[in-house]
Motif scaffolding. Structure first.
Motif, PDB file in Angstrom:
ATOM      1  N   ALA A   4       0.826  -1.210   0.000  1.00 25.19           N
ATOM      2  CA  ALA A   4       0.000   0.000   0.000  1.00 25.19           C
ATOM      3  C   ALA A   4       0.858   1.258   0.000  1.00 25.19           C
ATOM      4  O   ALA A   4       0.635   2.179  -0.790  1.00 25.19           O
ATOM      5  CB  ALA A   4      -0.930  -0.013   1.219  1.00 25.19           C
ATOM      6  N   VAL A   5       1.846   1.309   0.892  1.00 22.75           N
ATOM      7  CA  VAL A   5       2.625   2.541   1.032  1.00 22.75           C
ATOM      8  C   VAL A   5       3.745   2.658   0.019  1.00 22.75           C
ATOM      9  O   VAL A   5       4.337   3.739  -0.128  1.00 22.75           O
ATOM     10  CB  VAL A   5       3.215   2.686   2.457  1.00 22.75           C
ATOM     11  N   SER A   6       4.072   1.563  -0.690  1.00 20.99           N
ATOM     12  CA  SER A   6       5.201   1.604  -1.623  1.00 20.99           C
ATOM     13  C   SER A   6       5.022   2.702  -2.670  1.00 20.99           C
ATOM     14  O   SER A   6       5.990   3.351  -3.083  1.00 20.99           O
ATOM     15  CB  SER A   6       5.368   0.250  -2.309  1.00 20.99           C
ATOM     16  N   MET A   7       3.779   2.930  -3.087  1.00 14.13           N
ATOM     17  CA  MET A   7       3.516   3.950  -4.106  1.00 14.13           C
ATOM     18  C   MET A   7       3.909   5.335  -3.615  1.00 14.13           C
ATOM     19  O   MET A   7       4.445   6.152  -4.380  1.00 14.13           O
ATOM     20  CB  MET A   7       2.031   3.937  -4.483  1.00 14.13           C
ATOM     21  N   LEU A 110       0.820   2.158   8.886  1.00 10.72           N
ATOM     22  CA  LEU A 110       1.821   1.951   9.930  1.00 10.72           C
ATOM     23  C   LEU A 110       1.155   1.585  11.255  1.00 10.72           C
ATOM     24  O   LEU A 110       1.658   0.736  11.999  1.00 10.72           O
ATOM     25  CB  LEU A 110       2.678   3.208  10.104  1.00 10.72           C
ATOM     26  N   ALA A 111       0.015   2.197  11.551  1.00 16.53           N
ATOM     27  CA  ALA A 111      -0.707   1.878  12.783  1.00 16.53           C
ATOM     28  C   ALA A 111      -1.160   0.417  12.790  1.00 16.53           C
ATOM     29  O   ALA A 111      -1.138  -0.245  13.835  1.00 16.53           O
ATOM     30  CB  ALA A 111      -1.917   2.801  12.942  1.00 16.53           C
ATOM     31  N   LEU A 128      11.606  -4.355   8.262  1.00 14.91           N
ATOM     32  CA  LEU A 128      11.219  -4.793   6.919  1.00 14.91           C
ATOM     33  C   LEU A 128      10.349  -3.732   6.246  1.00 14.91           C
ATOM     34  O   LEU A 128      10.540  -3.394   5.071  1.00 14.91           O
ATOM     35  CB  LEU A 128      10.467  -6.129   7.008  1.00 14.91           C
ATOM     36  N   PHE A 129       9.402  -3.186   7.020  1.00 16.44           N
ATOM     37  CA  PHE A 129       8.485  -2.165   6.502  1.00 16.44           C
ATOM     38  C   PHE A 129       9.261  -0.943   6.016  1.00 16.44           C
ATOM     39  O   PHE A 129       9.148  -0.516   4.861  1.00 16.44           O
ATOM     40  CB  PHE A 129       7.508  -1.778   7.608  1.00 16.44           C
ATOM     41  N   GLY A 361      14.568   3.455  10.677  1.00 19.70           N
ATOM     42  CA  GLY A 361      13.533   2.542  11.172  1.00 19.70           C
ATOM     43  C   GLY A 361      13.410   2.553  12.681  1.00 19.70           C
ATOM     44  O   GLY A 361      12.312   2.750  13.227  1.00 19.70           O
ATOM     45  N   PRO A 362      14.515   2.351  13.432  1.00 17.56           N
ATOM     46  CA  PRO A 362      14.429   2.390  14.891  1.00 17.56           C
ATOM     47  C   PRO A 362      13.918   3.704  15.438  1.00 17.56           C
ATOM     48  O   PRO A 362      13.127   3.730  16.393  1.00 17.56           O
ATOM     49  CB  PRO A 362      15.883   2.130  15.324  1.00 17.56           C
TER      50      PRO A 362
END
Length: 499
Positions: A4-7, A110-111, A128-129, A361-362
């Motif tokens: 979904a968010v890749s775009m 993300l939620a 990974l996300f 990420g962290p």
């Protein structure tokens, strides 16, 4: 959720590669093609907070689905932009709608991930996300370079099959998360959207109008004032768009400071590296995209390591180490960039990407973890607003440094070739503003390539300093140790944002 968010990540950088073709085929003005790029980023930044609040009150799955549909529809319409007098307004309007779709999609996505995984598993999951999503920002120019060989319209249409797959996966996975209905603070929506929008507008236009134009200072000043008013109003609103009290949580505040500093570099580096590859190295657009692949390699690998470190020992170590590695990488890259030889730079680029992957990420995950279970979307909206606001500021400031340094060096070179200083300065200003323009790589004079490389070196040295500052803030501001979990899965021992 990654699909979904890749775009949204790809579209942060993919359009800049196709900009010359878009301008030529549609007959856009220079300002128009710039807004075809900037309208998307400005819309994202202005509406992230609203999207996060909607996700927490309406439902995360609902908002992800709606966001994907809006984004895909707007992408289709961008690809269908007609030639003629309506072209400029058409593509800018639908780029704004693309940004709106991304702004309501990303916080909800993300939620969902955060609520699905327990605290001790989130670092690995979000590594990974963010690893894939962040890496796709680097893939944007690569994909754009290849798609434009067919047609520039394909850079928008490529989102449609991705969106279809995302919608199918949403139906199959059936993500279930908790949310709580509440009234929307539309007064807050208007204030923060106008404040962020005007500020980002001022940053973006500074490269076109120049910092001496009073409209730039006025736009930024009014935007900042509106953001101050927004904060004043929110603390006095019963059901605010943004719970300002969340910034009392030290880790949340520090992580957002670190993210804001790092974003001065992260998005701008793709634009500057792509321009460097095309102007200084003489590469085509597709080869310039491959140049950035090395940054992506370092980013993805260390993103996984940083996520696991977050789960085991907390955010401080990966964030500090990542910022420091990025600073060293940018510093070494700056030292080699004037060689005009890619082989001498590739490991510097990998190291810079590795540092950014280690910490992004962290830092993002730890910030969102500090919110209450029913405020993950809101917390994501805040962190993404900070990130996009800072990225716009970074593009403006670093772009100004690049143009100023390039004008100075080209002027000196032209004077050395026998031109008068006045004529040399005028020619240099024209070349610096176009930054290669529609010229083919082979037609760019060697002295311009060298001067652009030296200007890029200055920018990379500044980036190294920025990431060193981020490392200091993280080292002094973050506390050691992993965050403690309490309650059931997906809850954390964080201060409730609503208190």
């Amino acid at each position: 959720m990654i699909f979904a968010v890749s775009m949204t990540f790809i579209d942060q950088t993919i359009v800049s590669i196709a900009a010359p073709q878009i301008q030529r085929h549609l007959g856009l003005t220079s300002t128009g093609v710039q807004w075809a790029i900037n309208a998307y980023l400005m819309s994202l930044a202005a509406l992230f907070a609203f999207g996060g609040r909607l996700a927490d009150t309406v439902g995360h799955r609902t908002m992800v689905t709606l966001g994907v549909i809006v984004f895909a529809a707007a992408s289709a319409m961008c690809g269908l932009t007609p030639k003629g007098s309506v072209a400029e307004a058409w593509i800018v309007i639908f780029r704004i709608l693309q940004g709106a779709g991304g702004a309501i999609m990303f916080p909800a996505a993300l939620a969902i991930v955060v609520q699905t995984f327990a605290l001790r598993e989130r670092g690995k999951a979000l590594a990974l996300f963010f690893g894939i999503a962040g890496g796709l920002t680097a893939v944007g120019p690569i994909l754009g370079g290849f798609l434009t060989q067919w047609t520039w319209r394909a850079i928008f249409w490529v989102n449609i099959p991705v969106a279809i797959i995302a919608l199918i996966l949403i139906v199959v996975s059936k993500p279930t998360t908790a949310h709580e209905s509440a009234p929307i603070d539309y007064r807050g929506v208007v204030l923060i959207a106008a404040g962020v929008g005007l500020s980002v507008f001022g940053f973006q236009q500074s490269l076109v109008w120049g910092w001496s134009n009073p409209a730039i200072g006025l736009s930024i000043a009014v935007g900042v004032v509106l953001l101050v008013v927004f904060g004043y109003v929110e603390v006095r609103t019963q059901s605010p768009l943004m719970k300002i009290s969340i910034f009392r949580i030290r880790a949340f505040l520090v992580e957002n400071l670190v993210l804001g500093i790092a974003m001065l570099v992260f998005i701008p580096v793709f634009f500057f590296a792509s321009e460097y590859a095309q102007i200084a190295l003489g590469d085509t657009a597709s080869k310039a995209g491959i140049f950035l692949l090395y940054f992506f390699i370092g980013f993805v690998i260390t993103a996984q390591i940083g996520g696991r470190m977050l789960d085991r020992s907390g955010a401080k170590r990966p964030v500090v180490v990542g910022c420091a590695l990025a600073a060293v990488g940018f510093y070494l890259w700056a030292g080699d960039v004037t060689s005009l030889h890619f082989g001498s730079q590739q490991w510097d680029i990998v190291l810079a990407g590795a540092g950014m992957g280690f910490m992004l990420g962290p830092a993002s995950t730890d910030a969102v973890n500090r919110a209450s279970r029913l405020s993950y979307g809101e917390a994501t909206g805040i962190t993404q607003t900070v990130r996009n606001f800072a990225a716009s500021l970074g593009l403006a400031v670093l772009g100004t440094i690049l143009i100023s340094e390039m004008k100075s060096r080209i002027t000196t070179s032209l004077v050395g070739q026998g031109l008068s200083h006045a004529r040399a300065a005028a020619t240099a200003a024209k070349i610096a503003q176009s930054q290669g323009g529609s010229a083919t790589p082979a037609s760019i004079p060697l002295f311009v390539r060298h001067d652009f490389a030296y200007a890029t070196r200055t920018v990379l040295f500044v980036m190294a300093g920025i990431m060193a500052a981020a490392a200091v803030v993280a080292f002094l501001g973050l506390e050691r140790g992993a965050q403690e979990e309490s309650g059931g899965p997906g809850t954390a021992n964080a201060v409730e944002a609503s208190t």
